[in-house]
Write an enzyme that holds these catalytic residues in place. Structure first.
Site, short mmCIF file in Angstrom:
data_model
loop_
_atom_site.label_atom_id
_atom_site.label_comp_id
_atom_site.label_asym_id
_atom_site.label_seq_id
_atom_site.Cartn_x
_atom_site.Cartn_y
_atom_site.Cartn_z
N ASP A 63 0.85 -1.18 0.00
CA ASP A 63 0.00 0.00 0.00
C ASP A 63 0.90 1.24 0.00
O ASP A 63 2.11 1.15 0.26
CB ASP A 63 -0.89 -0.05 1.25
CG ASP A 63 -1.76 1.18 1.40
OD1 ASP A 63 -2.34 1.64 0.40
OD2 ASP A 63 -1.84 1.70 2.54
N ASP A 78 -0.32 5.16 1.02
CA ASP A 78 -0.60 6.11 2.10
C ASP A 78 -0.68 5.39 3.45
O ASP A 78 -1.42 4.42 3.61
CB ASP A 78 -1.92 6.84 1.85
CG ASP A 78 -1.87 7.73 0.63
OD1 ASP A 78 -1.91 8.96 0.79
OD2 ASP A 78 -1.79 7.20 -0.50
N ASP A 81 -1.89 -0.68 5.92
CA ASP A 81 -2.24 -0.14 7.24
C ASP A 81 -3.73 -0.06 7.50
O ASP A 81 -4.15 0.04 8.65
CB ASP A 81 -1.65 1.27 7.39
CG ASP A 81 -2.37 2.27 6.51
OD1 ASP A 81 -3.04 3.18 7.04
OD2 ASP A 81 -2.29 2.15 5.27
#
Length: 240
Positions: free
Chosen positions: A18, A20, A193
């Site tokens: 991922d 961000d 996240d």
């Protein structure tokens, strides 16, 4: 309590990362994230060490993602898998919903009226309330209602609620990439996240691989945890 991933997890991995909150720190506005040259160098080195088995999978639009990273040699998927491009290939994009403009207009108006940030995407739109966390409940209620009336689904995230077209998620794109060279020759490792990364985690684990969560979020199917962006970068630097 989840432990840190061993360096050996990088050996033979097909790595799905991922952006961000994982490779870069969050910013108050999605346009304000910093993709530094050190990160680009790290990703290019990781791509080489893994013989090309590296993909960046993001909720951002594919053009936005590719423009920020500037790494044509690395496979990418945007819009939670609704758009993707294998390294050096031609982008593949889902057809946007016919009513996307109406949904986007409603998101923009709500954001303007409530001092929030609207992020427009090829297959949806998002409301960010990082600078106004007290608006989170109202933003979610608005988004859920708007989605239900227009055939969209909602995706909750870190200080954001997103409306997107059904039919794609990060798990599906992990499975798709793993059916293609060079990824098929490796063992999937998904790293992220946020809640949207759980689909990628589940897919990687189901395919015999592993999942690593970045940050403190408690409820997860990941087997390993890294404390944050800096810890992830340090771990990735161990790839040999």
């Amino acid at each position: 309590m989840l432990g840190q991933p061993p360096a050996s997890l990088l050996d033979g991995a097909s790595m799905f990362l991922d952006l961000d909150g994982t490779l870069v720190h969050f910013a108050d506005h999605p346009d304000a994230i910093v993709v530094d040259e050190k990160l680009r160098t790290l990703l290019l080195r990781l791509h080489d060490v893994l013989d090309g088995r590296l993909a960046i999978i993001s909720g951002r639009g594919l053009d936005d993602l590719a423009g920020r990273l500037g790494l044509d040699a690395v496979a990418m998927a945007g819009s939670h898998g609704a758009e993707y491009c294998l390294a050096g290939g031609i982008p593949v994009r889902s057809t946007p919903p016919a009513n996307l403009d109406d949904v986007t207009a409603a998101i923009i108006a709500f954001a303007k009226d409530n001092a929030l940030v609207a992020e427009l995407k090829p297959a949806g739109a998002a409301l960010h309330f990082r600078t106004a966390p007290e608006m989170g409940q109202a933003a979610r209620a608005f988004a859920i209602d708007l989605a239900s009336r227009n055939g969209f689904i909602t995706q909750d995230g870190s200080m954001v609620i997103e409306l997107r077209a059904p039919g794609s998620d990060k798990g599906a794109i992990v499975r798709s990439f793993m059916a293609e060279p060079p990824f098929a020759s490796g063992r999937p490792v998904a790293v992220g996240d946020d809640l949207t990364d759980e689909d990628a985690f589940d897919a990687a684990i189901a395919l015999g691989g592993s999942a690593v969560i970045v940050g403190p979020r408690a409820a997860t199917s990941a087997q390993y945890r890294l404390d944050g962006v800096d810890a992830l970068r340090t771990w990735l630097e161990q790839a040999r």
